[in-house]
Design an enzyme around this catalytic site. Sequence first.
Site, mmCIF file in Angstrom:
data_model
loop_
_atom_site.group_PDB
_atom_site.id
_atom_site.type_symbol
_atom_site.label_atom_id
_atom_site.label_comp_id
_atom_site.label_asym_id
_atom_site.label_seq_id
_atom_site.Cartn_x
_atom_site.Cartn_y
_atom_site.Cartn_z
ATOM 1 N N ASN A 42 0.829 -1.199 0.000
ATOM 2 C CA ASN A 42 0.000 0.000 0.000
ATOM 3 C C ASN A 42 0.866 1.253 0.000
ATOM 4 O O ASN A 42 1.972 1.269 0.546
ATOM 5 C CB ASN A 42 -1.007 -0.001 1.162
ATOM 6 C CG ASN A 42 -0.384 -0.234 2.525
ATOM 7 O OD1 ASN A 42 0.598 -0.949 2.662
ATOM 8 N ND2 ASN A 42 -0.959 0.382 3.544
ATOM 9 N N GLU A 44 0.270 5.182 0.842
ATOM 10 C CA GLU A 44 -0.642 6.200 1.359
ATOM 11 C C GLU A 44 -0.250 7.579 0.863
ATOM 12 O O GLU A 44 0.834 7.775 0.294
ATOM 13 C CB GLU A 44 -0.638 6.173 2.897
ATOM 14 C CG GLU A 44 -1.246 4.901 3.447
ATOM 15 C CD GLU A 44 -1.339 4.888 4.961
ATOM 16 O OE1 GLU A 44 -0.665 5.708 5.630
ATOM 17 O OE2 GLU A 44 -2.089 4.040 5.475
ATOM 18 N N GLU A 55 -3.244 -4.594 -3.085
ATOM 19 C CA GLU A 55 -3.819 -5.464 -4.117
ATOM 20 C C GLU A 55 -3.852 -4.747 -5.469
ATOM 21 O O GLU A 55 -3.453 -5.309 -6.492
ATOM 22 C CB GLU A 55 -5.248 -5.882 -3.749
ATOM 23 C CG GLU A 55 -5.356 -6.676 -2.465
ATOM 24 C CD GLU A 55 -5.604 -5.805 -1.234
ATOM 25 O OE1 GLU A 55 -4.969 -4.735 -1.093
ATOM 26 O OE2 GLU A 55 -6.436 -6.207 -0.409
ATOM 27 N N CYS A 87 -10.429 -4.838 0.572
ATOM 28 C CA CYS A 87 -11.505 -3.848 0.704
ATOM 29 C C CYS A 87 -12.434 -3.933 -0.505
ATOM 30 O O CYS A 87 -12.142 -4.603 -1.500
ATOM 31 C CB CYS A 87 -10.921 -2.446 0.861
ATOM 32 S SG CYS A 87 -10.326 -1.696 -0.684
ATOM 33 N N CYS A 90 -10.904 -2.931 -3.942
ATOM 34 C CA CYS A 90 -10.007 -3.962 -4.474
ATOM 35 C C CYS A 90 -10.787 -5.174 -4.967
ATOM 36 O O CYS A 90 -10.405 -5.788 -5.970
ATOM 37 C CB CYS A 90 -8.983 -4.370 -3.425
ATOM 38 S SG CYS A 90 -7.730 -3.095 -3.156
HETATM 39 ZN ZN LIG Z 1 -8.153 -2.235 -1.109
#
Ligand SMILES: [Zn+2]
Length: 129
Positions: A42, A44, A55, A87, A90
């Site tokens: 990830n 941010e 992902e 999530c 994704c």
């Molecule tokens: Zn996600």
Amino acid sequence: MSETQLKDVAKKVAKQAYAPYSKFKVGCALLTKSGNVYTGCNVENASYGLTICAERNAIAQAINQEGNVEIETIVVYTPTPTPTPPCGACRQVIHEFGNPKVFSFCETDDFTSHQMSELLPNAFDLSKD
Ligand SMILES: [Zn+2]
């Protein structure tokens, strides 16, 4: 590559995550039908909505290298006591590239395993050429 091997790869890439705000570092490793493995973590941003998940980052890597791909297995790793499945955003993006097995691993032996179609029933879909 087995899901256990993919977990090790995802765990390694989670360490690269740029997560200064949430401190929630996520790693992803996916296996395509062609047998290649791609990873993502990830990333941010101070403007939170611009954050990209591990992902979707891994999927972008796969597309960069292969063009259109079919994902066979996708593995998420989070350094948490319980697994964290993908999530909603994704799930929609994963659905675009097949109906893979989706594994979520964590720092304990606990994990989840689903077929993508179980995680996103009645997905939004347009017919493709
Ligand atoms: Zn996600």
